[in-house]
Write an enzyme that holds these catalytic residues in place. Structure first.
Site, PDB file in Angstrom:
ATOM      1  N   CYS A 144     -13.467-100.567  -1.958  1.00 53.55           N
ATOM      2  CA  CYS A 144     -12.783-100.178  -3.472  1.00 53.55           C
ATOM      3  C   CYS A 144     -13.127-101.045  -4.267  1.00 53.55           C
ATOM      4  CB  CYS A 144     -11.393-100.042  -2.130  1.00 53.55           C
ATOM      5  SG  CYS A 144     -10.982 -98.690  -1.564  1.00 53.55           S
ATOM      6  N   HIS A 272      -4.287-104.809  -5.898  1.00 46.26           N
ATOM      7  CA  HIS A 272      -4.517-104.109  -5.401  1.00 46.26           C
ATOM      8  C   HIS A 272      -3.517-103.087  -4.264  1.00 46.26           C
ATOM      9  CE1 HIS A 272      -7.768-101.282  -3.901  1.00 46.26           C
ATOM     10  NE2 HIS A 272      -7.822-101.574  -2.300  1.00 46.26           N
ATOM     11  N   HIS A 306      -4.487 -94.003  -5.047  1.00 43.22           N
ATOM     12  CA  HIS A 306      -5.859 -95.344  -4.761  1.00 43.22           C
ATOM     13  C   HIS A 306      -6.637 -94.529  -5.181  1.00 43.22           C
ATOM     14  CE1 HIS A 306      -8.831 -98.053  -3.697  1.00 43.22           C
ATOM     15  NE2 HIS A 306      -8.702 -98.351  -2.603  1.00 43.22           N
TER      16      HIS A 306
END
Lengths: 376, 228
Positions: A144, A272, A306
């Site tokens: 990620c 994040h 996400h």
């Protein structure tokens, strides 16, 4: 270190197909997250930010997979904004993705040819050929933090004098492979995700693409540069973040040091903020440890979900738009602070002059990444 | 010799053989038993493991782990890429004097051709029944960086790139820039690739040093191709 300018960008998401469209949607507090009842994706209905089944991305979609068409649409729009040539030996294409065409495992028969077709190189080469890039594209696949690492890599290669212009594009597409994996971890929220909230229970996935064009020269009217960047590892657990946040905090401090910016000068943090219990707790600790508890923080996971290998790009681009507009966007899903460190999570849209902003990301494998974007 | 960027150690795992610094360190052969280390090149080094039987990747990785007399229970739950990269790092770093290197100064920059496809296929086979979180976590190529980092407590720069063949030029450029800009003092870089029954790992330990050979794309290519 020589300046690296962000001279063009694009976001293709369920909220819009240009950066301007996307930013306008976010200032209107829009979200792409919806409940999807699709047995091909998951046995039970699940929240996610997905494109409609019949969305087209290019005039030539049939020749490409959805993943590739998304990349092409995003790169195409970004390239139209600046006069750089893909055929120039000093221009590099970087592709960022975690899973690329992995969805083909679900619909096609597994053969050696399919394995080749699934490879990120197949997609990257097709996308590069579409635009005529002469250099072999560089592919970043680092969980990620891929999007941030791709920007950092591009900036470093420019500063090392290897390239003058780097087109950094990232995308991921959500299919059963990815959805089932996060579900197997009990990591998917039953409701739209709630980053940093006391009632957060997990992530919401999303799909999209983002592109930034980096250049050693200020070849557009941009007023933003990549001022500093760093990555690192928790060395703690492959699927769980650090308990202390010290490692992300170190990476943040490295990025600030490279940018020549002190903690008090950071005006805003695009976190994040995946809305898992452990990520948000770790990230909040890291932000506080880095001396950044004063800065407004947001997470865009409630807008976009996400988006994995695209997340670092999409969220960096929105951060730069926020800097240009002088606006801190809110964190959809956030109500009450539910992390132990008292960080300043943005709940409502605020006007604020933003000169130096931090973007962070963390991922499986214990990786962390941070970039400081500064106004010139 | 002047102090500049050097390859101070290398490890190759391919063809059922483990070679450190150009010499076999393990050689396994079921007909003849474990052989003494033998020199396979003009440079100092050892072949650690050699296994001439036609065993599969899984058996070879386990056999190598046992022959090297390693003791790390987490090894057994790793996927093939992580096992391969982890083993290569064990051999690469053995007897290297790294106590004075700060955790944050050791970078790891790896590449491969097949990302995590070897494990992706195995994971997806579980989805129709009960999706396996233990496999899903390995469906990212950079997990091997995480496993090496956990083992050695390395916290420095990370990057995983995907390319058809080992891109020595990029490695020289990117890792060179990390050292030049002082984002790291040391770097483990190279190639860790597995798909089905084919595999290869080549790791280099790079640092500013007065020992070793020059950190150049050509030298990495030579070692990668086993031509040294």
């Amino acid at each position: 270190m020589a300046d690296v300018f962000v001279v063009a960008d694009n976001i293709v998401s369920p909220l819009g197909v240009t950066t301007v469209d996307n930013f306008r949607q976010l200032t209107n507090l829009a979200s792409g997250v919806q409940l999807h009842d699709d047995k091909a994706l998951a046995p039970e209905p699940v929240y996610a930010s997905l494109f409609g089944k019949h969305t087209t991305f290019t005039t030539d979609d049939a020749a490409y997979t959805k993943f590739e068409a998304l990349l092409i649409a995003s790169i195409n729009d970004a390239l139209q904004q600046v006069a750089i040539s893909p055929t120039d030996k000093k221009t590099l294409l970087i592709i960022s993705s975690t899973k690329g065409n992995i969805g083909l495992l679900e619909t096609e028969t597994l053969t050696d040819e399919l394995k080749q077709r699934i490879s990120l190189q197949s997609s990257a080469n097709m996308v590069a050929a579409h635009f005529g890039f002469v250099n072999t594209p560089l592919i970043v696949s680092n969980a990620c933090i891929s999007g941030l690492l791709a920007i950092i890599t591009g900036a470093r290669l420019i500063q090392a004098g290897v390239y003058e212009n780097v087109v950094v594009a990232g995308a991921d597409v959500i299919s059963r492979f990815i959805m089932s994996g996060f579900q197997s971890f009990q990591a998917i929220s039953a409701e739209p995700c709630k980053p940093f909230d006391e009632n957060r229970v997990g992530i919401t996935l999303g799909e999209g693409a983002g592109t930034v064009v980096l250049s050693a020269k200020k070849i557009s009217d941009t007023n933003i540069k990549v001022a500093g960047g760093a990555t690192g590892n928790d060395a703690n657990h492959i699927s769980g973040p650090s308990r202390t946040g010290e490692e992300l905090s170190y990476v943040i401090r490295q990025a600030m040091q490279e940018a020549g910016v002190s903690a008090t000068e950071i005006d805003f943090i695009s976190a994040h903020g995946t809305a898992t219990i452990y990520n948000d707790e770790m990230e909040a600790k890291a932000i506080a440890l880095a001396g950044l508890a004063h800065a407004p923080v947001n997470s865009l996971k409630g807008n976009y979900g996400h988006t994995l290998g695209a997340a670092g790009l999409i969220e960096s681009i929105i951060t730069m738009q926020s800097m240009k507009a002088g606006v801190v966007l809110p964190t959809p899903g956030f109500e009450q602070l539910g992390v132990s460190a008292k960080i300043n999570v943005a709940k409502e849209l605020q006007e604020k002059t933003l000169t130096h902003c931090l973007k962070t990301a963390s991922g499986f494998g214990g990786c962390n990444g941070a970039i400081v974007f500064s106004k010139i | 010799m002047s102090i500049d960027k050097k390859i101070i150690a290398s490890c190759i795992i391919a063809d059922n053989t483990i070679v450190k610094n150009g010499v076999q360190v393990v050689r396994e052969d079921t007909n003849q038993g474990v052989q003494q280390p033998r020199r396979v090149s003009s440079r100092d080094g050892m072949e650690l493991v050699r296994d001439s039987t036609n065993q599969d990747v899984q058996s070879f990785l386990l056999s190598a782990y046992q022959q090297l007399q390693l003791n790390y229970p987490k090894f057994y739950k790793m996927d093939h890429i992580s096992k391969l990269g982890w083993l290569a790092a064990e051999v690469l770093l053995k007897e290297e004097q790294l106590q004075d290197v700060r955790a944050e100064d050791m970078a790891i920059v790896l590449q491969n051709a097949h990302a995590s496809l070897d494990t992706d296929v195995k994971y997806y086979e579980t989805v129709s029944d009960i999706a396996s979180p233990a496999l899903f976590v390995y469906t990212l190529p950079n997990i091997v960086i995480g496993e090496i980092s956990i083992r050695h407590k390395f916290k420095g720069e990370n990057a995983f790139f995907v390319a058809n063949t080992f891109d020595a030029t990029l490695t020289a450029q990117y890792v060179g820039s990390l050292l030049d800009r002082k984002s790291a003092t040391h770097c483990i870089c190279g190639w860790v690739d597995v798909l089905d029954e084919s595999y290869k790992a080549v790791l280099f330990l790079v640092a500013n040093s007065d020992k070793g050979i020059a950190f150049t794309a050509d030298n990495m290519r030579t070692i990668f191709n086993g031509e040294n």
